[in-house]
Design a protein around this motif. Structure first.
Motif, short mmCIF file in Angstrom:
data_model
loop_
_atom_site.label_atom_id
_atom_site.label_comp_id
_atom_site.label_asym_id
_atom_site.label_seq_id
_atom_site.Cartn_x
_atom_site.Cartn_y
_atom_site.Cartn_z
N ARG A 212 0.87 4.21 -4.53
CA ARG A 212 0.41 3.05 -3.79
C ARG A 212 -0.99 3.29 -3.20
NH1 ARG A 212 -1.16 0.29 -0.07
NH2 ARG A 212 -1.84 2.26 0.85
N ALA A 213 -1.20 4.49 -2.64
CA ALA A 213 -2.50 4.83 -2.05
C ALA A 213 -3.61 4.80 -3.10
CB ALA A 213 -2.43 6.19 -1.38
N ILE A 214 -3.32 5.34 -4.29
CA ILE A 214 -4.31 5.35 -5.37
C ILE A 214 -4.61 3.92 -5.83
CG2 ILE A 214 -4.78 6.12 -7.73
CD1 ILE A 214 -3.02 8.58 -7.13
N SER A 215 -3.57 3.09 -5.91
CA SER A 215 -3.76 1.70 -6.30
C SER A 215 -4.57 0.94 -5.26
CB SER A 215 -2.39 1.02 -6.48
OG SER A 215 -2.53 -0.33 -6.85
N ASP A 216 -4.33 1.24 -3.99
CA ASP A 216 -5.07 0.64 -2.89
C ASP A 216 -6.55 1.00 -3.01
OD1 ASP A 216 -5.93 -0.41 -0.47
OD2 ASP A 216 -4.22 0.34 0.65
N TYR A 217 -6.81 2.28 -3.25
CA TYR A 217 -8.19 2.73 -3.41
C TYR A 217 -8.85 2.07 -4.62
CZ TYR A 217 -12.10 5.82 -4.58
OH TYR A 217 -13.34 6.30 -4.90
N THR A 218 -8.10 1.93 -5.70
CA THR A 218 -8.64 1.31 -6.92
C THR A 218 -9.07 -0.13 -6.67
OG1 THR A 218 -7.18 2.70 -8.27
CG2 THR A 218 -8.15 0.77 -9.35
N GLN A 219 -8.28 -0.85 -5.88
CA GLN A 219 -8.64 -2.23 -5.55
C GLN A 219 -9.93 -2.26 -4.74
OE1 GLN A 219 -6.41 -4.47 -2.48
NE2 GLN A 219 -6.14 -6.04 -4.03
N THR A 220 -10.04 -1.38 -3.76
CA THR A 220 -11.25 -1.33 -2.93
C THR A 220 -12.46 -0.94 -3.79
OG1 THR A 220 -9.92 -0.66 -1.04
CG2 THR A 220 -12.28 -0.33 -0.87
N SER A 246 -5.81 8.47 9.43
CA SER A 246 -6.46 7.28 9.97
C SER A 246 -6.93 6.34 8.86
CB SER A 246 -7.66 7.66 10.84
OG SER A 246 -8.69 8.24 10.05
N TRP A 247 -6.94 6.83 7.61
CA TRP A 247 -7.33 5.97 6.48
C TRP A 247 -6.15 5.07 6.14
CZ3 TRP A 247 -7.77 7.64 0.69
CH2 TRP A 247 -8.34 6.60 -0.05
N SER A 248 -6.40 3.78 6.05
CA SER A 248 -5.31 2.82 5.84
C SER A 248 -4.53 3.09 4.57
CB SER A 248 -5.86 1.39 5.83
OG SER A 248 -6.69 1.18 4.70
N ALA A 249 -5.21 3.54 3.50
CA ALA A 249 -4.52 3.80 2.24
C ALA A 249 -3.44 4.87 2.41
CB ALA A 249 -5.52 4.23 1.17
N ILE A 250 -3.66 5.80 3.32
CA ILE A 250 -2.67 6.83 3.62
C ILE A 250 -1.66 6.32 4.65
CG2 ILE A 250 -2.31 9.15 4.56
CD1 ILE A 250 -3.70 9.12 1.83
N GLN A 251 -2.15 5.67 5.69
CA GLN A 251 -1.32 5.22 6.79
C GLN A 251 -0.23 4.25 6.36
OE1 GLN A 251 0.38 4.92 10.13
NE2 GLN A 251 -1.57 5.97 10.37
N ILE A 252 -0.53 3.32 5.46
CA ILE A 252 0.45 2.32 5.03
C ILE A 252 1.68 2.96 4.42
CG2 ILE A 252 0.85 0.45 3.36
CD1 ILE A 252 -2.06 -0.42 3.84
N PRO A 337 -8.38 5.52 -11.27
CA PRO A 337 -9.31 6.62 -11.55
C PRO A 337 -8.54 7.94 -11.65
CG PRO A 337 -9.38 6.01 -9.24
CD PRO A 337 -8.54 4.98 -9.91
N ASP A 338 -9.14 8.91 -12.31
CA ASP A 338 -8.51 10.22 -12.43
C ASP A 338 -8.58 10.96 -11.09
OD1 ASP A 338 -7.89 9.92 -15.12
OD2 ASP A 338 -9.87 10.61 -15.77
#
Length: 369
Positions: A212-220, A246-252, A337-338
């Motif tokens: 989920r975190a990687i997908s979140d980052y990919t969208q951003t 504190s990074w939302s991609a991790i926090q969620i 991304p890899d």
């Protein structure tokens, strides 16, 4: 008072029956003119009031996410009017906040009436909420808002009447729904939804927090190509491997923490957790659970889906209001991304205790470890 026929000689040219008909038509004309005149004032006033409401609508009030122990990272909110799947529609109607809105109130206007939602998909971002909503809209007893209202996190000051006005009309026995994934991580959302109705049914689509975190980052990344790398945002210190919570991609992805906040206001039996992974591998099975949870007949079954090999997820054979196949747009199913295996492994170690706690709370093992 009597009138002498000799004073009105022209009338003597007509038979008595004609005079009676003429008198009757005159009376009907007077009554009709009176009714038209009586309606003009109130009707025009109503139009002016509605136009005044639109003109005096307050701006959106954005409320940030707050936790006592972390500084929450959030992507800047786009300016109203910018088209985006993850933001409000640009043509979203506005109206002033109602002074004393009632959670049970609804107004009738034509076929059906607008009601506050009885069920809400509250999360999580990049978990599969859009797919779930599109699948559910096939059901004839579900009516849902297409856009994300963001009422309980960004637009709460607009009031319940504003919120209800966004909802589609429903008939007796139909369920009104909406989905806004950011509700799950918004500290104020549980209390606000509970204040609207304690009987609201809540649905959370969860997914492996690392993926989920990687997908979140990919969208951003697709919106901001110049952002730092995933690895640099993940760690406070790359040498020690300390995760930046504190990074939302991790926090969620710390689902247990957010769920604890919701359980202060809603019992567990009012919250359904849908597996984002199973929503891909077995959409009909997960939709069956959702339909049961909502108290609906299982109408959405295997016959409604086909697997799109190109996108890598299921699509609808027939979408709501259409006879054509429907897949989610190009923003879904982006290539990730890899990420170095060491980074993924460190993240899995970080999430493991939180996942175990979440499994215990929900009495369900999602198999992320």
């Amino acid at each position: 008072m009597e009138y002498s026929p000799s004073r009105f000689s022209p009338c003597r040219r007509f038979p008595g029956s004609v005079k009676k008909k003429t008198l009757l038509l005159s009376i009907m004309l007077v009554i009709w003119l009176f009714l038209v005149y009586s309606c003009v004032g109130p009707c025009s006033t109503g139009v002016l009031i509605e136009r005044s409401k639109e003109a005096s609508a307050p701006p959106d009030v954005l409320s940030g996410l707050r936790w006592e122990d972390v500084d929450y990272y959030e992507e800047p909110v786009a300016v109203r009017g910018v088209a985006s799947r993850d933001l409000l529609l640009s043509d979203e109607p506005e109206s002033p906040r109602a002074s004393e809105p009632s959670a049970l109130s609804s107004f009738s206007n034509g076929a059906g009436s607008k009601k506050l939602p009885q069920a809400i998909i509250i999360g999580v971002k990049k978990g599969g909420t859009r797919a779930l909503l599109e699948f559910l809209r096939v059901h004839p007893d579900i009516r849902a808002v297409g856009a994300e209202p963001h009422f309980f996190d960004r637009n709460y000051d607009n009031g319940l009447e504003w919120y209800r006005d966004l909802m589609p009309k429903t008939l007796e026995g139909q369920i009104t729904m909406e989905k806004t994934p950011s509700y799950f991580v918004t500290k104020e959302a549980p209390a606000r939804i509970s204040a609207m109705s304690r009987d609201t049914k809540l649905i959370v689509v969860v997914r492996d927090p690392v993926t989920r975190a990687i997908s979140d980052y990919t969208q951003t990344l697709s919106k901001k190509p110049d952002i730092p790398s995933f690895e640099s945002l993940t760690f406070k210190n790359a040498t020690t491997g300390l995760i930046d919570t504190s990074w939302s991609a991790i926090q969620i992805g710390i689902y247990a923490k957010h769920l604890d906040n919701w359980l202060q206001y809603f019992p567990m039996e009012q919250i359904l957790f849908v597996s984002g992974e199973r929503l891909i591998s077995d959409p009909a099975g997960e939709l069956g659970r959702v339909q049961d949870f909502l108290g609906l007949k299982r109408i959405i079954t295997d016959k409604h889906f086909y697997f799109n090999q190109t996108k890598g997820f299921p699509c609808l054979k027939k979408a709501e209001g259409s006879s054509k196949p429907h897949c989610l747009g190009k923003t879904k199913g982006r290539t990730h991304p890899d990420i170095r295996p060491q980074v993924v492994r460190r993240l899995r170690d970080f999430y493991r205790p939180f996942n175990m706690k979440f499994y215990q709370m929900t009495a369900h093992n999602f198999g992320w470890d």
